[in-house]
Design an enzyme around this catalytic site. Structure first.
Site, PDB file in Angstrom:
ATOM      1  N   ILE A   5      15.185   0.702   1.143  1.00 16.74           N
ATOM      2  CA  ILE A   5      15.874   0.565   2.429  1.00 16.74           C
ATOM      3  C   ILE A   5      15.187  -0.477   3.303  1.00 16.74           C
ATOM      4  O   ILE A   5      13.960  -0.507   3.403  1.00 16.74           O
ATOM      5  CB  ILE A   5      15.884   1.917   3.175  1.00 16.74           C
ATOM      6  CG1 ILE A   5      16.590   2.986   2.332  1.00 16.74           C
ATOM      7  CG2 ILE A   5      16.541   1.786   4.547  1.00 16.74           C
ATOM      8  CD1 ILE A   5      16.288   4.408   2.783  1.00 16.74           C
ATOM      9  N   CYS A   6      15.986  -1.321   3.944  1.00 17.33           N
ATOM     10  CA  CYS A   6      15.478  -2.260   4.938  1.00 17.33           C
ATOM     11  C   CYS A   6      15.920  -1.768   6.308  1.00 17.33           C
ATOM     12  O   CYS A   6      17.080  -1.911   6.686  1.00 17.33           O
ATOM     13  CB  CYS A   6      16.014  -3.670   4.673  1.00 17.33           C
ATOM     14  SG  CYS A   6      15.475  -4.903   5.881  1.00 17.33           S
TER      15      CYS A   6
END
Length: 245
Positions: A89-90
């Site tokens: 996840i960013c």
């Protein structure tokens, strides 16, 4: 695991279970291990992910809450800020913008909001981001197909749009979602001045512990205004934080 960290995680899990409105859940992967959790939430309405159930792997570092939990999606999804291969996840809330004020619940709410407000200009998956920028309709089609295939979302009738993940919807929802996350963050202060509580947080204590000490000692909330505590109160609060009172 330190007793303070274990108590905080256990309390956070209990708070999530008590909150039936958010429809977010968290459980230990193993009953006796609070450092490895599994989160779950529903895809937000008016997005391609609506009706899907999304599972998140959560690992709690030894420095928690001063370092963020390590989260990744177990459920495959088509989203520019989530790797379609690994689930990485960013999200700045889980990195540079993390604060000890935040919780596992607020982090999961941020992830749920991320599904409503993708950021293709700061992608985790360049292929997905490129599709969203060049062809939003095709992006929605693939994202919905993955939601049905991997997250158990119901199939929609032909011609029925998901209504989300377009440039217009992103602009419309961005401010609302940010306000929701900020509201959840400030709720941890229980009406006390953020600056007042944070002076103790800067000493190495977490927000829930400081708030509990304030309430035990009987500190006036002063309608959320900041003010200087008397020295005697400072001593009482510090003693409570160090389990001396």
């Amino acid at each position: 695991m330190s007793s303070n960290r274990a108590r905080r995680i256990a309390k956070e899990i209990a708070d999530i279970k008590a909150d039936t409105h958010s429809k977010i859940s968290v459980e230990p992967v193993k009953d006796d291990d609070l450092t490895h959790l599994r989160g779950q939430f529903m895809g937000p309405p008016d997005t391609p992910y609506e009706g899907g159930t999304y599972f998140v792997d959560i690992k709690i570092p030894s420095e928690y809450p001063f370092r963020p939990p390590v989260m990744k999606f177990e459920t495959k999804l088509w989203h520019p800020n989530v790797s379609s291969q690994t689930g990485a996840i960013c999200l700045d809330t889980l990195s540079s913008q993390w604060s000890p004020v935040l919780t596992i619940k607020s982090a999961l709410i941020s992830l749920q909001s991320l599904l409503s407000t993708p950021e293709p200009k700061d992608p985790q998956d360049a292929e997905v981001a490129g599709m969203l920028i060049r062809n939003p309709a095709e992006f929605e089609h693939v994202a919905r197909d993955w939601a049905v295939k991997y997250a158990g979302a119901p199939k929609k009738e032909s011609g029925e749009g998901s209504g989300g993940a377009t440039a217009e919807s992103i602009k419309k929802k961005q401010q609302k979602d940010r306000e929701r996350v900020e509201k959840d963050r400030l709720a941890a202060y229980h009406g006390y001045s953020k600056d007042l509580i944070d002076r103790f947080v800067d000493m190495g204590f977490d927000v829930p512990a400081v708030v509990a000490a304030f309430e035990y000692v009987g500190i006036d909330k002063m309608d959320g205004q900041d003010y200087e505590l008397e020295e005697a109160y400072m001593g009482d609060i510090t003693a409570r934080l160090f389990n001396e009172a």
